[in-house]
Motif scaffolding. Structure first.
Motif, PDB file in Angstrom:
ATOM      1  N   THR A  91       0.837  -1.207   0.000  1.00 45.48           N
ATOM      2  CA  THR A  91       0.000   0.000   0.000  1.00 45.48           C
ATOM      3  C   THR A  91       0.872   1.258   0.000  1.00 45.48           C
ATOM      4  O   THR A  91       1.832   1.367   0.756  1.00 45.48           O
ATOM      5  CB  THR A  91      -0.915   0.026   1.241  1.00 45.48           C
ATOM      6  OG1 THR A  91      -1.762  -1.130   1.232  1.00 45.48           O
ATOM      7  CG2 THR A  91      -1.765   1.275   1.263  1.00 45.48           C
ATOM      8  N   GLY A  92       0.518   2.188  -0.896  1.00 47.01           N
ATOM      9  CA  GLY A  92       1.268   3.443  -0.986  1.00 47.01           C
ATOM     10  C   GLY A  92       1.509   3.818  -2.437  1.00 47.01           C
ATOM     11  O   GLY A  92       0.846   3.310  -3.356  1.00 47.01           O
ATOM     12  N   THR A  93       2.468   4.705  -2.630  1.00 44.28           N
ATOM     13  CA  THR A  93       2.745   5.247  -3.957  1.00 44.28           C
ATOM     14  C   THR A  93       4.024   4.647  -4.518  1.00 44.28           C
ATOM     15  O   THR A  93       5.062   4.617  -3.843  1.00 44.28           O
ATOM     16  CB  THR A  93       2.885   6.784  -3.892  1.00 44.28           C
ATOM     17  OG1 THR A  93       1.669   7.347  -3.385  1.00 44.28           O
ATOM     18  CG2 THR A  93       3.178   7.367  -5.257  1.00 44.28           C
ATOM     19  N   LEU A 102       1.852   5.026  -9.595  1.00 47.61           N
ATOM     20  CA  LEU A 102       0.829   4.031  -9.264  1.00 47.61           C
ATOM     21  C   LEU A 102       0.560   4.124  -7.771  1.00 47.61           C
ATOM     22  O   LEU A 102       1.475   3.964  -6.949  1.00 47.61           O
ATOM     23  CB  LEU A 102       1.313   2.620  -9.626  1.00 47.61           C
ATOM     24  CG  LEU A 102       0.427   1.461  -9.165  1.00 47.61           C
ATOM     25  CD1 LEU A 102      -0.926   1.495  -9.866  1.00 47.61           C
ATOM     26  CD2 LEU A 102       1.132   0.120  -9.399  1.00 47.61           C
ATOM     27  N   VAL A 103      -0.698   4.383  -7.409  1.00 49.32           N
ATOM     28  CA  VAL A 103      -1.084   4.498  -5.999  1.00 49.32           C
ATOM     29  C   VAL A 103      -1.978   3.315  -5.653  1.00 49.32           C
ATOM     30  O   VAL A 103      -3.082   3.165  -6.209  1.00 49.32           O
ATOM     31  CB  VAL A 103      -1.817   5.818  -5.714  1.00 49.32           C
ATOM     32  CG1 VAL A 103      -2.211   5.902  -4.240  1.00 49.32           C
ATOM     33  CG2 VAL A 103      -0.954   7.012  -6.102  1.00 49.32           C
ATOM     34  N   THR A 109      -8.375  -0.458  -4.044  1.00 44.36           N
ATOM     35  CA  THR A 109      -8.494   0.327  -5.271  1.00 44.36           C
ATOM     36  C   THR A 109      -7.132   0.935  -5.612  1.00 44.36           C
ATOM     37  O   THR A 109      -6.227   1.009  -4.774  1.00 44.36           O
ATOM     38  CB  THR A 109      -9.534   1.449  -5.131  1.00 44.36           C
ATOM     39  OG1 THR A 109      -9.105   2.349  -4.094  1.00 44.36           O
ATOM     40  CG2 THR A 109     -10.902   0.880  -4.787  1.00 44.36           C
ATOM     41  N   PHE A 110      -6.982   1.350  -6.877  1.00 44.31           N
ATOM     42  CA  PHE A 110      -5.736   1.997  -7.287  1.00 44.31           C
ATOM     43  C   PHE A 110      -6.050   3.124  -8.254  1.00 44.31           C
ATOM     44  O   PHE A 110      -7.131   3.181  -8.866  1.00 44.31           O
ATOM     45  CB  PHE A 110      -4.781   0.991  -7.953  1.00 44.31           C
ATOM     46  CG  PHE A 110      -5.087   0.739  -9.404  1.00 44.31           C
ATOM     47  CD1 PHE A 110      -4.495   1.515 -10.414  1.00 44.31           C
ATOM     48  CD2 PHE A 110      -5.985  -0.254  -9.784  1.00 44.31           C
ATOM     49  CE1 PHE A 110      -4.790   1.296 -11.752  1.00 44.31           C
ATOM     50  CE2 PHE A 110      -6.273  -0.482 -11.116  1.00 44.31           C
ATOM     51  CZ  PHE A 110      -5.681   0.295 -12.109  1.00 44.31           C
ATOM     52  N   LYS A 198       9.151   2.259  -4.459  1.00 45.16           N
ATOM     53  CA  LYS A 198       8.232   2.863  -3.462  1.00 45.16           C
ATOM     54  C   LYS A 198       8.639   4.318  -3.239  1.00 45.16           C
ATOM     55  O   LYS A 198       9.809   4.630  -2.981  1.00 45.16           O
ATOM     56  CB  LYS A 198       8.315   2.076  -2.151  1.00 45.16           C
ATOM     57  CG  LYS A 198       7.181   2.330  -1.187  1.00 45.16           C
ATOM     58  CD  LYS A 198       5.916   1.609  -1.619  1.00 45.16           C
ATOM     59  CE  LYS A 198       4.762   1.780  -0.640  1.00 45.16           C
ATOM     60  NZ  LYS A 198       4.991   1.044   0.618  1.00 45.16           N
ATOM     61  N   ALA A 199       7.654   5.218  -3.368  1.00 48.96           N
ATOM     62  CA  ALA A 199       7.936   6.646  -3.237  1.00 48.96           C
ATOM     63  C   ALA A 199       7.580   7.173  -1.855  1.00 48.96           C
ATOM     64  O   ALA A 199       7.930   8.302  -1.507  1.00 48.96           O
ATOM     65  CB  ALA A 199       7.183   7.441  -4.299  1.00 48.96           C
TER      66      ALA A 199
END
Length: 200
Positions: A91-93, A102-103, A109-110, A198-199
Protein backbone atom coordinates in the motif's frame (compact mmCIF):
# COMPACT_ATOMS: atom_id res chain seq x y z
CA UNK A 1 86.59 -60.79 -113.22
CA UNK A 2 88.91 -63.55 -112.12
CA UNK A 3 87.54 -66.60 -110.44
CA UNK A 4 89.52 -65.71 -107.28
CA UNK A 5 87.50 -62.58 -106.46
CA UNK A 6 84.68 -63.11 -103.96
CA UNK A 7 81.30 -61.82 -104.85
CA UNK A 8 80.03 -58.99 -102.58
CA UNK A 9 76.49 -59.31 -101.29
CA UNK A 10 74.11 -56.82 -102.62
CA UNK A 11 72.90 -54.16 -100.12
CA UNK A 12 69.55 -52.47 -100.14
CA UNK A 13 69.61 -48.95 -101.44
CA UNK A 14 69.63 -46.22 -98.74
CA UNK A 15 66.68 -43.80 -98.62
CA UNK A 16 67.38 -40.09 -98.12
CA UNK A 17 66.61 -38.53 -94.67
CA UNK A 18 63.67 -36.59 -95.97
CA UNK A 19 61.97 -39.81 -96.95
CA UNK A 20 59.59 -40.45 -94.01
CA UNK A 21 59.38 -44.07 -94.96
CA UNK A 22 62.84 -44.49 -93.50
CA UNK A 23 61.58 -43.58 -89.94
CA UNK A 24 60.57 -46.34 -87.56
CA UNK A 25 56.84 -46.72 -87.06
CA UNK A 26 55.23 -44.76 -84.16
CA UNK A 27 54.05 -46.86 -81.25
CA UNK A 28 50.33 -47.17 -80.85
CA UNK A 29 48.80 -44.78 -78.24
CA UNK A 30 47.84 -46.36 -74.90
CA UNK A 31 44.19 -47.22 -74.47
CA UNK A 32 42.11 -44.56 -72.61
CA UNK A 33 41.62 -45.25 -68.87
CA UNK A 34 38.38 -46.87 -68.00
CA UNK A 35 35.97 -44.65 -66.08
CA UNK A 36 34.28 -45.91 -62.94
CA UNK A 37 30.58 -46.18 -63.44
CA UNK A 38 28.49 -46.42 -60.28
CA UNK A 39 25.67 -48.88 -60.59
CA UNK A 40 22.15 -47.52 -60.29
CA UNK A 41 21.59 -49.10 -56.89
CA UNK A 42 24.76 -47.41 -55.61
CA UNK A 43 23.41 -43.97 -56.55
CA UNK A 44 20.15 -44.77 -54.81
CA UNK A 45 21.99 -45.73 -51.62
CA UNK A 46 24.05 -42.51 -51.70
CA UNK A 47 20.90 -40.43 -52.14
CA UNK A 48 19.16 -42.18 -49.25
CA UNK A 49 22.21 -41.67 -47.03
CA UNK A 50 22.38 -37.94 -47.82
CA UNK A 51 18.65 -37.57 -47.19
CA UNK A 52 18.93 -39.36 -43.84
CA UNK A 53 21.80 -37.10 -42.78
CA UNK A 54 19.82 -33.97 -43.69
CA UNK A 55 16.73 -35.21 -41.85
CA UNK A 56 18.75 -35.73 -38.67
CA UNK A 57 21.37 -32.98 -38.83
CA UNK A 58 19.21 -30.01 -39.90
CA UNK A 59 16.60 -30.32 -37.10
CA UNK A 60 19.37 -31.00 -34.57
CA UNK A 61 21.20 -27.86 -35.68
CA UNK A 62 17.99 -25.83 -35.31
CA UNK A 63 17.39 -27.17 -31.80
CA UNK A 64 20.96 -26.37 -30.75
CA UNK A 65 20.68 -22.88 -32.24
CA UNK A 66 17.44 -22.17 -30.39
CA UNK A 67 18.98 -23.46 -27.17
CA UNK A 68 21.88 -21.03 -27.42
CA UNK A 69 19.59 -18.15 -28.37
CA UNK A 70 17.39 -18.89 -25.37
CA UNK A 71 20.08 -19.31 -22.76
CA UNK A 72 22.80 -17.01 -24.05
CA UNK A 73 20.42 -14.15 -24.79
CA UNK A 74 18.69 -14.04 -21.39
CA UNK A 75 16.37 -11.02 -20.97
CA UNK A 76 17.51 -8.58 -18.25
CA UNK A 77 15.98 -8.58 -14.80
CA UNK A 78 16.11 -6.09 -11.94
CA UNK A 79 18.72 -6.59 -9.26
CA UNK A 80 17.84 -8.61 -6.20
CA UNK A 81 15.73 -11.69 -5.61
CA UNK A 82 12.00 -12.43 -5.54
CA UNK A 83 10.44 -11.22 -2.33
CA UNK A 84 7.13 -11.57 -0.48
CA UNK A 85 5.48 -8.28 0.46
CA UNK A 86 2.49 -7.85 2.73
CA UNK A 87 -0.54 -5.71 1.84
CA UNK A 88 0.75 -3.02 4.20
CA UNK A 89 4.12 -3.01 2.43
CA UNK A 90 2.41 -2.77 -0.96
CA UNK A 91 0.00 0.00 0.00
CA UNK A 92 1.27 3.44 -0.99
CA UNK A 93 2.75 5.25 -3.96
CA UNK A 94 5.08 3.63 -6.50
CA UNK A 95 6.95 5.52 -9.20
CA UNK A 96 8.76 4.48 -12.40
CA UNK A 97 11.91 6.03 -13.88
CA UNK A 98 9.93 8.47 -16.04
CA UNK A 99 7.69 9.83 -13.29
CA UNK A 100 4.72 7.51 -13.83
CA UNK A 101 2.72 7.04 -10.61
CA UNK A 102 0.83 4.03 -9.26
CA UNK A 103 -1.08 4.50 -6.00
CA UNK A 104 -2.27 1.32 -4.26
CA UNK A 105 -4.91 2.10 -1.65
CA UNK A 106 -5.60 -0.04 1.41
CA UNK A 107 -9.21 -0.62 0.32
CA UNK A 108 -8.08 -2.52 -2.80
CA UNK A 109 -8.49 0.33 -5.27
CA UNK A 110 -5.74 2.00 -7.29
CA UNK A 111 -5.12 5.03 -9.45
CA UNK A 112 -2.30 5.57 -11.91
CA UNK A 113 -0.86 8.41 -13.96
CA UNK A 114 1.06 7.38 -17.09
CA UNK A 115 2.68 4.48 -15.28
CA UNK A 116 4.46 1.76 -17.23
CA UNK A 117 3.10 -1.78 -17.19
CA UNK A 118 2.51 -4.99 -19.11
CA UNK A 119 -1.14 -4.38 -19.90
CA UNK A 120 -3.31 -7.05 -21.53
CA UNK A 121 -6.84 -7.13 -22.90
CA UNK A 122 -7.51 -10.88 -22.95
CA UNK A 123 -10.97 -10.58 -24.53
CA UNK A 124 -9.67 -8.71 -27.58
CA UNK A 125 -6.15 -10.21 -27.56
CA UNK A 126 -4.41 -6.85 -27.14
CA UNK A 127 -1.02 -6.45 -25.45
CA UNK A 128 1.13 -3.56 -24.27
CA UNK A 129 4.04 -2.92 -26.57
CA UNK A 130 1.99 -4.17 -29.53
CA UNK A 131 -1.67 -3.08 -29.57
CA UNK A 132 -1.91 -1.24 -26.26
CA UNK A 133 0.14 1.66 -24.85
CA UNK A 134 2.84 0.66 -22.40
CA UNK A 135 1.92 3.69 -20.23
CA UNK A 136 -1.60 4.31 -19.04
CA UNK A 137 -3.57 6.53 -16.65
CA UNK A 138 -6.40 4.57 -15.07
CA UNK A 139 -8.26 3.65 -11.90
CA UNK A 140 -9.64 0.32 -10.80
CA UNK A 141 -9.05 -2.61 -8.45
CA UNK A 142 -5.84 -4.27 -7.32
CA UNK A 143 -5.07 -7.54 -5.61
CA UNK A 144 -1.96 -9.36 -4.38
CA UNK A 145 -1.08 -13.04 -4.47
CA UNK A 146 1.67 -15.52 -5.26
CA UNK A 147 3.47 -14.89 -8.53
CA UNK A 148 3.10 -17.46 -11.29
CA UNK A 149 6.35 -16.24 -12.89
CA UNK A 150 8.78 -16.15 -9.97
CA UNK A 151 8.71 -18.54 -7.06
CA UNK A 152 8.68 -16.72 -3.75
CA UNK A 153 7.54 -13.41 -5.22
CA UNK A 154 4.37 -11.46 -4.49
CA UNK A 155 2.37 -10.53 -7.58
CA UNK A 156 0.28 -7.36 -7.85
CA UNK A 157 -2.64 -7.64 -10.30
CA UNK A 158 -4.50 -4.61 -11.63
CA UNK A 159 -7.95 -4.62 -13.22
CA UNK A 160 -9.57 -1.64 -14.93
CA UNK A 161 -11.54 -0.49 -17.95
CA UNK A 162 -9.75 1.15 -20.88
CA UNK A 163 -11.72 2.12 -23.95
CA UNK A 164 -14.10 -0.74 -24.69
CA UNK A 165 -11.97 -3.42 -23.03
CA UNK A 166 -11.23 -4.82 -19.60
CA UNK A 167 -7.50 -4.48 -18.99
CA UNK A 168 -5.24 -6.45 -16.67
CA UNK A 169 -1.80 -5.44 -15.46
CA UNK A 170 0.79 -7.49 -13.59
CA UNK A 171 3.87 -6.77 -11.45
CA UNK A 172 6.19 -9.04 -9.45
CA UNK A 173 8.03 -7.99 -6.29
CA UNK A 174 11.83 -8.08 -5.95
CA UNK A 175 14.29 -6.67 -3.48
CA UNK A 176 18.03 -6.12 -3.15
CA UNK A 177 17.45 -4.20 0.07
CA UNK A 178 14.93 -1.86 -1.57
CA UNK A 179 11.69 -3.48 -2.77
CA UNK A 180 10.52 -2.88 -6.34
CA UNK A 181 7.58 -3.92 -8.48
CA UNK A 182 8.57 -4.92 -11.98
CA UNK A 183 7.46 -6.53 -15.23
CA UNK A 184 8.52 -6.96 -18.82
CA UNK A 185 6.75 -4.76 -21.36
CA UNK A 186 5.74 -6.72 -24.44
CA UNK A 187 7.99 -9.56 -25.54
CA UNK A 188 10.55 -10.38 -22.80
CA UNK A 189 13.17 -11.04 -25.49
CA UNK A 190 13.01 -7.32 -26.34
CA UNK A 191 14.42 -6.61 -22.87
CA UNK A 192 12.05 -3.72 -22.05
CA UNK A 193 11.62 -3.45 -18.28
CA UNK A 194 9.13 -1.54 -16.19
CA UNK A 195 10.41 -1.03 -12.63
CA UNK A 196 8.51 0.82 -9.89
CA UNK A 197 10.10 1.96 -6.62
CA UNK A 198 8.23 2.86 -3.46
CA UNK A 199 7.94 6.65 -3.24
CA UNK A 200 6.52 6.88 0.32
Amino acid sequence: MSGTEEEQPETAPQRPAWDLRSLPPHPAPPPPPQRFRMPIWGGVLVGVAIGAVLVVVVPLALVVGLFFLRYLNVPPEPDGAPVTLSSDELTGTWQDDRGGILVLAADGTFSSTQVCGDYVDFDNNLHAGFDLPSRLSASGKWDAGDSTNEEGATSVDLGFTYGDGEISGFYDARSDGVPVLWTYVGDPDDGKLCVLEKAD
